[in-house]
Write an enzyme that holds these catalytic residues in place. Sequence first.
Site, PDB file in Angstrom:
ATOM      1  N   ASP A 113       0.587  -0.957  -0.317  1.00 52.98           N
ATOM      2  CA  ASP A 113      -0.012  -0.038  -0.571  1.00 52.98           C
ATOM      3  C   ASP A 113       1.181   1.152  -0.258  1.00 52.98           C
ATOM      4  O   ASP A 113       1.837   1.352  -0.013  1.00 52.98           O
ATOM      5  CB  ASP A 113      -1.219   0.014   1.496  1.00 52.98           C
ATOM      6  CG  ASP A 113      -2.100   1.107   1.041  1.00 52.98           C
ATOM      7  OD1 ASP A 113      -3.145   0.627   1.757  1.00 52.98           O
ATOM      8  OD2 ASP A 113      -2.057   1.839  -0.294  1.00 52.98           O
TER       9      ASP A 113
HETATM   10  C1  GLC Z   1      -4.667   4.769  -0.280  1.00 52.59           C
HETATM   11  C2  GLC Z   1      -5.027   3.171   0.392  1.00 52.59           C
HETATM   12  C3  GLC Z   1      -5.307   1.774  -0.949  1.00 52.59           C
HETATM   13  C4  GLC Z   1      -5.251   2.829  -2.250  1.00 52.59           C
HETATM   14  C5  GLC Z   1      -3.763   3.081  -2.397  1.00 52.59           C
HETATM   15  C6  GLC Z   1      -3.197   3.782  -3.416  1.00 52.59           C
HETATM   16  O1  GLC Z   1      -3.609   4.682   1.060  1.00 52.59           O
HETATM   17  O2  GLC Z   1      -5.147   2.523   1.522  1.00 52.59           O
HETATM   18  O3  GLC Z   1      -6.562   1.303  -0.532  1.00 52.59           O
HETATM   19  O4  GLC Z   1      -5.106   1.975  -2.950  1.00 52.59           O
HETATM   20  O5  GLC Z   1      -3.072   4.290  -1.003  1.00 52.59           O
HETATM   21  O6  GLC Z   1      -4.075   5.260  -3.302  1.00 52.59           O
END
Ligand code: GLC
Length: 734
Positions: free
Chosen positions: A261
Amino acid sequence: MNQQQLKELLAQMSLEEKIGQLVQLPAYFQNGGTITGPAGDLGLTQEDLSLAGSYLSVIGAEKTRTLQEEYTAAHPHHIPLIFMDDIINGYRTVFPVPLAQGCTFNPDLVQQGASVAAKEAAASGVHVTFSPMADLVRDARWGRVMESTGEDAYLNGLMAAAMVRGYQGDLKEKGTIAGCLKHFAGYGAPEGGRDYANVELSLRTLKEDYLPAYKAAIDAGVAMVMTSFNTLDRVPSTANKWLMRDILRDEMGFDGALISDWGAVGELVPHGVAQDFAQAAQLAIEAGVDMDMVSPSYAKHLKTLVEEGKVDEKLIDESCMRMLELKNKLGLFENPFRDAAKEDEDALLLCEEHRKAAQDCAEKSFVLLKNEENMLPLRSGQEKVAFIGPFVNNKFLCGSWAIFSDDQDTVALKDALEKQESDSCISFAAGSRVMDGDGVVQGFQKQIPEETLDEEFALSQAIEMARGADKVVLALGEHREFSGEASSRGSLTLPRCQQRLLDEVAKVNQNITVVLFCGRPMDLRDVHNKAKAILVAWFPGTEGGPALARTLYGHCAPQGKLSMAFPFSVSQLPLHYNQLSTGRPFHGDYKAARFGSKYQDMPRFPLYPFGFGLSYTTFSCSPVTLDKAVLTKDSSIKARVSVKNTGNAEGTETVQLYIRDMVGSVARPVRELKGFRQVTLQPGEEKEVCFEITEDMLRFWDIHMNYVSEPGEFQLFIGTDSTTENKASFTLEA
Ligand code: GLC
């Protein structure tokens, strides 16, 4: 390319090139895009940028084609970029938030929505979406319940698999994008409902309740998986070798790409399991995390770790191959631009067909919680209706993850009503702000516009309007930035300014319908006491206004069923219908007895339970009949009810099947959803609904952690929500 060609390519790549394929950069390095996490310059060099394998949040046919052309030409082996984005509930045409889509209890409809999103995004140059989010949720304090499809693992699995099919179809086809299952694993159970907080789950609860929906998406062929921010058993997922290699890959059979993430590799440092980004990189690559999203760890440290012999280059090769395979699945080596085409963008984005699909999904996601004295549907042209509230003329109806949409494309309730009810006697007033002056501190995606309403004047105007109306529809709810990522709340009540509006209007008119816009279940005790009708609209998307106007005036009837219960109070959380019995189960009036698993000062059950939802008609369910009372491993039981429309309007009912294992080698839930059927009936019409029960539906993780069924007595329930007592018993024989 074929596998041999990929292997030859890998063999020709330098270590720097291979590491570059494991790095994802945010769009702001390309002067654009949205920021979906803590931002910073990451300390990267121009070479780091030129070798990076992926960008996040770069969109647009022309933008992606230009970047792809420049990048691929300059890359030593001309390996194309892969563009990934958060397309959670639609791209430019926005559908209801996923929690609302869960309330449709219609996987085919959800699949269609994902397919529309894929067509639009693919034309804009997107290759991968960070969806489906299949996290099980039981705590409405956590703002990301909005992105889930609710509190039931079986429903979530059906919805996640439907989204994968909708996005991916056959990835060689035009108008498809790869899905990314998230957030692995158990992210939906943070302590205190606080985002990013620790998760404490036993192995059995993890496997019984939290992994099945992920498994359904994997079995549907999802191309990528994303790690979760949380710790599980005090190990951050992004460094959890057991979770990512033993469970995700070996046990659940996932062989695709694994991405962290946002910044989660670097966050192993504040988690306190890595001294620095170098150690973070080592832990993550050893756990099998193939791509580092927006942290400098892989780009700045993997090369040195390999050269110092701390990381085996084979791990780099393994991850690099999975990223090359993902690009190959998308056909990017043959066509780096894939579906990016301005003319398709212009034709597809927000086209009439897509708007209609979004409206249809919204209409089927609304949940009618109360409707006394037939407050709804409103009678066109026959009654004076005052539409009051901060969501009457409000275009912020798409939820906080609709980051590629333009709020100006959204049709507000007022606009839809003025168009549909031009001959009706209707009036409109804001009545209050959306938020109290001391409201949420920061927007997640889009800054929150200052509300300049003169509150006292607005309230007095609304009261006068309500006084003179036959009925009042109060459009209330929470700001879209109050749910989604980093949006946990300690309270679930309406903002004080809206509560005051409700209180004051209720003093002058009792014929109140509340339409609730929200991204989470809220505390509706007072709304329940003051309104004769309550319709939950969630965040209904681009066509939310027309969908609501049609529903309020009976052109279509509500048919949604709660995918997540509305608690009596935030104090009950976490809360879920499929709880264990406990040694002192308790039902009935909490004041009437002491010794039971309950509260002294409030009911222990939700205000509105999972699976609940009304229509504009009424239905009856006959007693359950079984074609046999004994089940064996190679037979099945047919359970039947007859459902009748006992009202005077057409309606759609979702008939639900729950099963309870009365005695197990471990304690078993008081019931679990095992199936559902939707039937649309005319007034007086009756249909038989049949469920086939088989042994595999009864399996669970037993005392020895084997996934088996156990002989004994079972009860099955068939009804219209999770509290039904319409039941029959059967026995599973060894
Ligand atoms: C965010 C979220 C995730 C998302 C990623 C890209 O922090 O936790 O769900 O897809 O970053 O934006």
